[in-house]
Every structure is written in structure tokens, then in C-alpha cells.
Design an enzyme around this catalytic site. Structure first.
Site, mmCIF file in Angstrom:
data_model
loop_
_atom_site.group_PDB
_atom_site.id
_atom_site.type_symbol
_atom_site.label_atom_id
_atom_site.label_comp_id
_atom_site.label_asym_id
_atom_site.label_seq_id
_atom_site.Cartn_x
_atom_site.Cartn_y
_atom_site.Cartn_z
ATOM 1 C CE LYS A 73 -4.445 -1.572 1.582
ATOM 2 N NZ LYS A 73 -4.234 -2.982 1.980
ATOM 3 C CD GLU A 89 -10.339 4.850 1.314
ATOM 4 O OE1 GLU A 89 -10.073 6.038 1.069
ATOM 5 O OE2 GLU A 89 -9.700 3.889 0.831
ATOM 6 C CB SER A 124 -0.062 -8.115 -1.288
ATOM 7 O OG SER A 124 -0.843 -8.989 -0.490
HETATM 8 C C1 LIG Z 1 -5.103 -4.030 1.522
HETATM 9 C C2 LIG Z 1 -4.383 -5.281 1.228
HETATM 10 C C3 LIG Z 1 -4.742 -6.105 0.135
HETATM 11 C C4 LIG Z 1 -5.942 -5.841 -0.737
HETATM 12 O O1 LIG Z 1 -5.918 -4.663 -1.460
HETATM 13 P P1 LIG Z 1 -5.698 -4.622 -3.024
HETATM 14 O O2 LIG Z 1 -6.025 -3.234 -3.379
HETATM 15 O O3 LIG Z 1 -6.589 -5.636 -3.647
HETATM 16 O O4 LIG Z 1 -4.271 -4.964 -3.268
HETATM 17 C C5 LIG Z 1 -3.975 -7.220 -0.137
HETATM 18 N N1 LIG Z 1 -2.921 -7.553 0.645
HETATM 19 C C6 LIG Z 1 -2.552 -6.809 1.698
HETATM 20 C C7 LIG Z 1 -1.374 -7.226 2.495
HETATM 21 C C8 LIG Z 1 -3.263 -5.641 2.026
HETATM 22 O O5 LIG Z 1 -2.899 -4.922 3.095
#
Ligand SMILES: *Cc1c(COP(=O)(O)O)cnc(C)c1O
Length: 398
Positions: A91, A113, A380
Site C-alpha cells: 500500500k 478512508e 502483498s
Molecule cells: C489491503 C491489502 C490487500 C488488498 O488490497 P488490493 O487493493 O486488492 O491490493 C492485499 N494484501 C494486503 C497485504 C493488504 O494490506
């Protein structure tokens, strides 16, 4: 300049667009103009690169998960280590880009948000570092469930506003932030956290998250001398996924797979998988695949991963699905939890429960492929934020 994937400005095929009241449209037009002005400017990009390297810690590795690969037998599994970024997830890539844009636009105040709190924490982090005023809208219910993230944001100097309307969760927080933005856009920047919302947000977020795919593509070419056979990422709003996918769009030999949260199973209706089990509609000012209730309103959703729990999805993913460029699949809560444990034990990497959905699908896919093939999985985020939840679930089961 429009992306080659945008079929007309702000549209990806029939998806995307901007369905908002007039005052908000004025704010969005203002934002679009600034983004178009700065995104290709060398001074802007040099500053962004500086912070991505020195503050976020990029480039992060494309790690060959050798033990997991050997255990499964089949294609090589590579992990794109977004979990190693400052604040522990992808993020921050988007937040750094948008905060720099806010500075260029002369905004004194940043609003955002947040649902589970991850985007709020990333935004509060960047605002602290740049000395900007930061206000985070969060449903009152979520402030209770995620009390530690509220405290983190406050430690970082942000003001957290608990929204008391409706179900008091993410939807109401988005509505409150949009209302603030429409009123105050002359001095306020709305920093949106995923590849969703009205134009130009999906385009902006894809732009700043594409660093993931650009790095991963170059790293894989260097290690293997060829492109991967598949790239896999979890899809909530779709920002980490589109960031990985977009730079591979023209590489037709690369299979693209987005993994949605199947929750308690698609048949139960308790999931958050609009691409796999939803239909086109309009939510939060843009058109996409979405989960609807009997009245056509956004349905209530469920996922073990708070970050994937959203009834809509980015318009660009909706388009990838419509033209068949990507395949979207679902992984349920239980499969994601198994992958959470498997990756922790075999590689010493505790993944976010969101990312565990992508890992779980790769674990099914790899054994069906041959040893000279490879898969990139977008890791992610890291799972530190989830260990308490997993602990509680394991103990309640007994
Ligand atoms: C917020 C989040 C997501 C989901 O958000 P996307 O916009 O779909 O990437 C996925 N993995 C993690 C670790 C997150 O914090």
C-alpha cells in the site's frame, strides 16, 4: 497520455467512469489535471524514486521459494516481496506517489478512508514523514475491531474520525471521506487506497503500483532469461494485483491469475468474489463487477482477510476478465489459512492472510506444471498483523 488499456478516458471497456454528484466531479477533474501534469515530469519521478528507495526500501527481492517449490514438485515459485516494504505491504507504493502529488497540488490536508486500518496506517506514515495534516475516516465498528491500528495512526499524528452512519464500516467511511473531499478539495487531497473509485483513481493507483510488475518482470528476466509462465496475486480492490499485472499486459505468453476471497465457499454466498461470482453494476461512483443483494445494492461480504472484504473490484480487472486477458479464481478461508501455515513453515515467511490466498492458488497450480516453468506470486504483505487473529481462530476451534 491514456494507458493503452483505457479504451476511452477513464474507461476500461464498459467499466470504470465517474458517476458522482457535480461538486465531487469538479474535485476529480482538478485531480486528473494535476496527475496528467506531474506523472511524466522527471523531477516528480526522481523524487518519488528517491523515497521508494530510501524510505520504502525498493527494489524488494524476487525471491525463489526453493523449499516450497521442492515440496510441491512442479513449476518454480518466485515471491515478489512486497511484505518487506516499510509498513509491511504494497500500500505504501501508492501512498508515496499520491502524497507527492498532494504536495505538488499545494494541499495542506490529506484525508483517507480505511477499513481494516492498513491503508490508514500507510497514509498516516507518509503524512508524518512529510509533515502534512492527516485525517482518516473509519467506520465506528471498524475502529472497535481494529483498535490497535487506530492507536498506530494516532501515534503517527493522524486524527481518526469514527463514522457513525449506517453499518459503521468501510462503505460509510468512503462516503464520509468523499463528502469532505467535495467540500474541501481546494486545500485537501483525498488519498484513495485501492484501484477502485471514480476516474481518475483507478488509473492513478495502477500507475503508482506498477512499480511491482516492472521490477518483477526485470528480476525474472535476469534470473531465468525468460518471462514467467504465470503471475498470481490476490484481489480485494485490486491494487497489488493490477500493479503486478499491468506491465505484463502485452506479454501474451504470460498467464495472469487474480485470486479472490471465496470466504466460506462460493455456494454459501458468504464471500467477496465479485469477478468470480458477481455481475456488472455501479458502486462508489464507478462501474465494475460487484456482488449485489436482491435489491441490486452492494451485498454484504465475508472473508477471513479484512483487506479483501469488499463487494466491488477495480474496473481494470473487470475489463481484463471481459476480454479474457486474465483468469479470476476463488480461494476459500480454509485454503488461505493452510497456505498461511505452509509458507510460514517451509520458507520462514509469515504472509498476510490476504497474500495467503495467492500463495494457496500457486500451491495448487505449481504441481500441474513442469520444472522448467515458473510462477510469480505477489506477496502483498506480511502476516504480523494477522497472528493474533489466527491464534484466536485456532483456539476457538478446539
Ligand atoms: C489491503 C491489502 C490487500 C488488498 O488490497 P488490493 O487493493 O486488492 O491490493 C492485499 N494484501 C494486503 C497485504 C493488504 O494490506
Amino acid at each position: 497520455m491514456m494507458s493503452k488499456v483505457e479504451t476511452k478516458k477513464g474507461y476500461f471497456g464498459e467499466f470504470g467512469g465517474s458517476f458522482v454528484p457535480e461538486p465531487l466531479q469538479a474535485a476529480l477533474d482538478h485531480l486528473e489535471k494535476a496527475f496528467e501534469q506531474y506523472k511524466d515530469e522527471s523531477e516528480f519521478n526522481e523524487e518519488l524514486e528517491y523515497y521508494l528507495k530510501e524510505y520504502v526500501g525498493r527494489p524488494n527481492p524476487l525471491y525463489f521459494a526453493q523449499r516450497l517449490t521442492e515440496k510441491l514438485g512442479g513449476a518454480k515459485i518466485y515471491l515478489k516481496r512486497e511484505d518487506l516494504n516499510h509498513t509491511g505491504a504494497h500500500k505504501i507504493n501508492n501512498v508515496m506517489g499520491q502524497v507527492l502529488l498532494a504536495k505538488r497540488m499545494g494541499a495542506k490536508r490529506v484525508i483517507a478512508e480505511t477499513g481494516a486500518g492498513q491503508h490508514g496506517v500507510a497514509t498516516a506514515t507518509a503524512c508524518a514523514m512529510f509533515g502534512m495534516e492527516c485525517v482518516i475516516y473509519m467506520g465506528e465498528e471498524d475502529t472497535r475491531r481494529q483498535a490497535l491500528n487506530v492507536f498506530r495512526m494516532e501515534l503517527l499524528g493522524a486524527k481518526v474520525v469514527a463514522v457513525k452512519d449506517g453499518a459503521r464500516t468501510l462503505k460509510e467511511a468512503v462516503d464520509a471521506a468523499l463528502m469532505d473531499y467535495a467540500e474541501n478539495y481546494e486545500n485537501t487531497f483525498y488519498l484513495l487506497g485501492s484501484a477502485v473509485g471514480p476516474h481518475p483513481y483507478p488509473t492513478i493507483v495502477r500507475h503508482f503500483q506498477s512499480v511491482i510488475g516492472r521490477e518483477a518482470r526485470a528480476q525474472h528476466l535476469e534470473k531465468e532469461g525468460r518471462l514467467p509462465d504465470y503471475i498470481v496475486a490476490c484481489v480485494g480492490g485490486g491494487s497489488n494485483a493490477i500493479g503486478l499485472f499491468a506491465p505484463f499486459f502485452d506479454d501474451k505468453e504470460v498467464g495472469i491469475i487474480g485470486v479472490e476471497p471465496g470466504g466460506r465457499g462460493l455456494a454459501t454466498g458468504q464471500h467477496a468474489a465479485p469477478l468470480t461470482a458477481g455481475e456488472p453494476g455501479i458502486i462508489h461512483g464507478f462501474k465494475c463487477y460487484m456482488m449485489k443483494d436482491e435489491d441490486g445494492e452492494p451485498a454484504s461480504t465475508h472473508s477471513v482477510a479484512a483487506g479483501l472484504d469488499y463487494p466491488g473490484v477495480g474496473p481494470e480487472h473487470s475489463y481484463y476478465k471481459a476480454i479474457g486477458r486474465a483468469e479470476y479464481v476463488a480461494i476459500d478461508d480454509e485454503e488461505a489459512l493452510e497456505a498461511f501455515h505452509a509458507l510460514s513453515r517451509t520458507e520462514g515467511i509469515i504472509p498476510a492472510i490476504e497474500s495467503s490466498h495467492a500463495v494457496a492458488y500457486a500451491m495448487k497450480l505449481a504441481p500441474t506444471l513442469s520444472a522448467d516453468q515458473s510462477i510469480i506470486v505477489n506477496l502483498s504483505g506480511r502476516g504480523d498483523k494477522d497472528v493474533q487473529q489466527v491464534f484466536d481462530m485456532m483456539h476457538n476451534k478446539k
